[in-house]
Design an enzyme around this catalytic site. Structure first.
Site, PDB file in Angstrom:
ATOM      1  N   LEU A  26       0.818  -1.216   0.000  1.00 32.29           N
ATOM      2  CA  LEU A  26       0.000   0.000   0.000  1.00 32.29           C
ATOM      3  C   LEU A  26       0.851   1.266   0.000  1.00 32.29           C
ATOM      4  O   LEU A  26       1.894   1.336   0.650  1.00 32.29           O
ATOM      5  CB  LEU A  26      -0.930  -0.020   1.225  1.00 32.29           C
ATOM      6  N   HIS A  30      -3.293   4.295  -2.601  1.00 32.83           N
ATOM      7  CA  HIS A  30      -4.286   3.507  -1.868  1.00 32.83           C
ATOM      8  C   HIS A  30      -4.844   4.325  -0.695  1.00 32.83           C
ATOM      9  O   HIS A  30      -6.030   4.238  -0.374  1.00 32.83           O
ATOM     10  CB  HIS A  30      -3.664   2.221  -1.323  1.00 32.83           C
ATOM     11  N   ARG A 183       4.487  -0.999  -8.244  1.00 32.23           N
ATOM     12  CA  ARG A 183       5.541  -1.489  -9.140  1.00 32.23           C
ATOM     13  C   ARG A 183       6.709  -0.500  -9.261  1.00 32.23           C
ATOM     14  O   ARG A 183       7.755  -0.868  -9.807  1.00 32.23           O
ATOM     15  CB  ARG A 183       4.965  -1.794 -10.523  1.00 32.23           C
TER      16      ARG A 183
END
Ligand code: AMP
Length: 276
Positions: A26, A30, A183
């Site tokens: 997270l 988020h 990522r």
């Protein structure tokens, strides 16, 4: 905050429940979804976050195995964001070994990421439909960074009548414009330095459109030139599309969007921008 790992342990609730589906690792993006969920749930409502790295939406040989799973950090993140409930199942809990039913959207999924990642959105729709059944939310929040995913989820909800409100959340960015993503941590230092070229390319497209340029080839060429300033970037796609149909268009219309996916090494980043 309570954590549930099995489907049968998830409690029903009479409260308004708002779900934020995630794959964990997270970050501030988020966090913004959770904040919007809290607002949508109201002070008497409940915010649920699902954390599940969904094998179904990864290609064979993709980054499923190496996808980050910082369980304790994610728990802490949710606790400090005032989340009420985490649902964090195992793959075995979610998929019977002989599971044979999936959910597929067959129009919006054929373009953009759907072209380069066959089966990806079937995986997404299937897991989101399952999460909707398991957690029975009144509303769910999805990020506009994954614009195609948001459009497909809205379509699924409409077409199979999930009684769930879908809320879109604006993209949260790093200070240099790069969209926050789990990522991003795969990027080498040099790749990370070059990655803001994606946002710069989209802003260039927006600037040209704001000046009155309508032609897709001109707008996309200008964006491509900006991406080329990042020598490690390899374009997967860069397209001007109608934001509702996600079909490529030749000139800017009301409701147009430039969307891109770009590889840095094995890491694939996506971003998009609406045009004026
Ligand atoms: P993920 O964990 O990457 O599957 O993302 C879970 C949800 O967070 C999806 O609805 C994403 O669109 C959303 N999301 C991811 N990154 C961002 C961001 N930078 N800004 C806003 N929402 C995001």
């Amino acid at each position: 905050m309570e954590i549930f790992r099995t489907v049968s342990s998830v409690p029903a609730t009479a409260k308004r429940r708002v779900l934020v589906p995630t794959m964990g690792a997270l970050h501030r993006g988020h966090g913004e979804l959770i904040r919007i969920a809290r607002e949508a749930a109201g002070s008497d409502g409940e915010v649920a976050v699902s954390i599940f790295v969904n094998p179904l939406q990864f290609a064979p040989g993709g980054d499923f195995e190496k996808y980050p799973r910082p369980e304790t950090d994610d728990e802490e993140f949710c606790r400090s964001a005032d989340v009420d409930l985490i649902f964090r199942p195992s793959p075995e809990e979610m998929y019977a070994s002989d599971f044979s039913v999936s959910v597929e959207e067959t129009s919006l999924s054929n373009t953009l990421c759907g072209k380069s990642r066959p089966g990806h959105f079937r995986g997404v729709c299937t897991v989101v439909a399952k999460l909707f059944h398991i957690l029975t939310p009144d509303a769910a929040v999805f990020g506009e960074k994954d614009f195609q995913q948001l459009a497909i989820i809205r379509r699924m909800v409409r077409d199979v009548n999930f009684p769930i409100e879908i809320i879109g959340a604006p993209t949260v960015r790093e200070a240099d414009g790069l969209a926050c993503s789990s990522r991003n941590q795969y990027l080498s230092q040099t790749e990370r330095q070059q990655a803001p070229a994606l946002r710069a390319a989209l802003l260039e497209a927006q600037r040209l459109a704001a000046q009155g340029e309508r032609a897709a080839p001109i707008i996309l060429d200008a964006a491509r030139k900006v991406i080329a300033t990042a020598p490690l970037a390899r374009i997967d796609y860069l397209e001007l599309v109608n934001a509702e149909t996600l079909q490529p268009i030749e000139s800017v219309q009301p409701n147009s969007l430039v969307a891109l996916a770009v590889f840095f090494g094995q890491t694939r980043l996506i971003d998009n921008i609406r045009l004026p």
